[in-house]
Design an enzyme around this catalytic site. Sequence first.
Site, PDB file in Angstrom:
ATOM      1  N   GLU A  57       0.821  -1.210   0.000  1.00 28.96           N
ATOM      2  CA  GLU A  57       0.000   0.000   0.000  1.00 28.96           C
ATOM      3  C   GLU A  57       0.856   1.261   0.000  1.00 28.96           C
ATOM      4  O   GLU A  57       0.516   2.256  -0.633  1.00 28.96           O
ATOM      5  CB  GLU A  57      -0.958   0.005   1.202  1.00 28.96           C
ATOM      6  CG  GLU A  57      -2.160  -0.888   1.006  1.00 28.96           C
ATOM      7  CD  GLU A  57      -2.983  -0.504  -0.230  1.00 28.96           C
ATOM      8  OE1 GLU A  57      -3.056   0.681  -0.560  1.00 28.96           O
ATOM      9  OE2 GLU A  57      -3.519  -1.423  -0.875  1.00 28.96           O
ATOM     10  N   TYR A 140      -6.169   7.106   4.448  1.00 30.85           N
ATOM     11  CA  TYR A 140      -6.227   6.137   3.349  1.00 30.85           C
ATOM     12  C   TYR A 140      -5.470   4.850   3.714  1.00 30.85           C
ATOM     13  O   TYR A 140      -6.009   3.737   3.576  1.00 30.85           O
ATOM     14  CB  TYR A 140      -5.648   6.746   2.053  1.00 30.85           C
ATOM     15  CG  TYR A 140      -5.406   5.664   1.039  1.00 30.85           C
ATOM     16  CD1 TYR A 140      -6.451   5.184   0.272  1.00 30.85           C
ATOM     17  CD2 TYR A 140      -4.158   5.040   0.934  1.00 30.85           C
ATOM     18  CE1 TYR A 140      -6.269   4.127  -0.604  1.00 30.85           C
ATOM     19  CE2 TYR A 140      -3.967   3.984   0.068  1.00 30.85           C
ATOM     20  CZ  TYR A 140      -5.021   3.534  -0.693  1.00 30.85           C
ATOM     21  OH  TYR A 140      -4.834   2.476  -1.537  1.00 30.85           O
ATOM     22  N   ASP A 158      -9.157   7.120  -2.469  1.00 35.17           N
ATOM     23  CA  ASP A 158      -7.917   7.566  -3.103  1.00 35.17           C
ATOM     24  C   ASP A 158      -8.303   8.254  -4.418  1.00 35.17           C
ATOM     25  O   ASP A 158      -9.493   8.466  -4.680  1.00 35.17           O
ATOM     26  CB  ASP A 158      -6.942   6.391  -3.304  1.00 35.17           C
ATOM     27  CG  ASP A 158      -7.392   5.443  -4.410  1.00 35.17           C
ATOM     28  OD1 ASP A 158      -8.565   5.524  -4.843  1.00 35.17           O
ATOM     29  OD2 ASP A 158      -6.563   4.622  -4.854  1.00 35.17           O
TER      30      ASP A 158
END
Length: 371
Positions: A57, A140, A158
């Site tokens: 991520e 996020y 996002d």
Amino acid sequence: MATRSGSFRPHPMSRSSVSNNTIPSNFSSRLLSWYWKVARDLPWRRTRDPYAIWVSEIMLQQTTVKAVIPYFERWMAKFPTVHRLAKAREEDVLKSWQGLGYYARARNLHAAARIVSRDMKGEVPQTPEVLRTLPGFGPYTVAAVLSIAYGVPLPLVDANVRRVFQRILLIRAGGMGRIDARIRDVLLALLPRKKPGDFNQALMELGALVCRSQEPVCNLCPVRSFCRAYEKGLQEVVPTPKVLKVERVRAAVAIIKKGPLVLVQRRPEKGLLAGLWEFPGGKIDPSDRDPREALERELFEELGCRSRIGRHLGAVEHSYTRFRVHMDVFEASLVGDVAVGAGRSWVSREALLKKYAMPSGSARILERFLF
Ligand code: SF4
């Protein structure tokens, strides 16, 4: 990718609090069915290891899947656990990140791994309250890691998800904060109780592959029937395309050799490309008549000694997000000695290749002009 099953019931915590939600809940089942059929087989989707999901991520922020895959595979081979990353030297961490850009991500990942290794027995926290205290975890990343690794039903927004929902809800104007808050409200109502991580990944996949910023492929879209922009034929103009201004910068760079060694120095600990190693040099001002003159001045300011500028070896261009740098590369020699120590060294080409993290432009200079 194996087909997975799951319930599509919306998460109960928010159904009553959602306003402006006009999307029926079969949106989620359509999206998930599509995702389970077409999802790309990516290395971080083959694991449930929260650390690996966390690494992926962070790498995927501002970076394409294609660029991330080889970095992720090398990273997991070199730092397979939080403990191994925590023990690594910062130089090694930055070297492994070289070329991915946005190096603050690597520093934060390293700093957070040290905390998780030292204080949390190497286990990535399972609650947003704890996770968001670690370096590099914004809303996020918290939602992505918790939903994908632990199945915590947290919505995420996002750039891909924002674009998809600006089109679906036909949100044409407004500040990003307000837009994201509205989208989060809608997502809370749609997020399935089971497999929220798949739901989040499905939305990002939709934005990356189908609902692209330019030329969305609406005929392949599993949620087309929910999309107001498509209904009105506005999918190409919502959201309003951004024109990114790119500044052009010229610089002159010196290759200064001492036998088989070359002089490099470390950038400051803060700011752009912090802590990376590069060849000495600097910006050419518009008022400079000649790049040689500019380089001589920059070397004197940086190194504190006079230099002789020799042959022009060539030029390297490199683009960063908001500017494009043109670097003229010259041979140079010093008149007198230069102080070396922390932040400045004479280094062999082999050591530079193996151990010293450099910005991409400097790495290309190394590749092209030092052999
Ligand atoms: Fe995006 Fe087109 Fe699907 Fe709407 S129909 S969500 S614009 S791909």
